[in-house]
Write a protein that holds these residues in place. Sequence first.
Motif: not given
Length: 181
Positions: A127-147
């Motif tokens: 399920h690869p999702i290209l993180l092509d904006t800073n907003k997307m990177m921040d969202q996924r980073l927060n999601y991963i760490h807060n899981n």
Amino acid sequence: MSEKYKFVDKNGIYFVTPTIIGWVDVFTKSQYCSIILDSLKHCQEQKGLKIHAWCIMSSHLHLIVSSEKEDLSSIMRDFKKFTSKKIIEEIESGNDSRKEWMLALFSEAAEQTKRNKYYKVWQDGNHPILLDTNKMMDQRLNYIHNNPVEQVIVFNAFDYIYSSAIDYTDGSGLLEIEKIS
């Protein structure tokens, strides 16, 4: 053919989620987490995998990754193939109380596909999702760490040992990462 969940940008940074068949809670045992960590380190050293963030949950792992050397689809394929073999070896030789049940489940999953002869540990795809904006990177980073916090495993993300959250608070975790700025 759809490009929605494929590695389409060779130089891109991707969020991926490899998941165990049947969402089995394999990674509640440290010996299985060690297999994942060792394999990720190997992929970093030998295949050019860049890990920007990571978290091992009970039945899956989340990664934010990129690569300048090999393509990510090949790295992920090899990672899953190798870790499948090692996880099965550990189940067979270990004393996990769920041994018979897990082997039966992974064997049944293999019977439903032509590619796997004996056991199928990982679900197809990442399920690869290209993180092509800073907003997307921040969202996924927060999601991963807060899981782990959302799953009530820890109170603070940086306390979870199987995650890069500590690296983003100026600590040092179990894997070397390249932080997303």
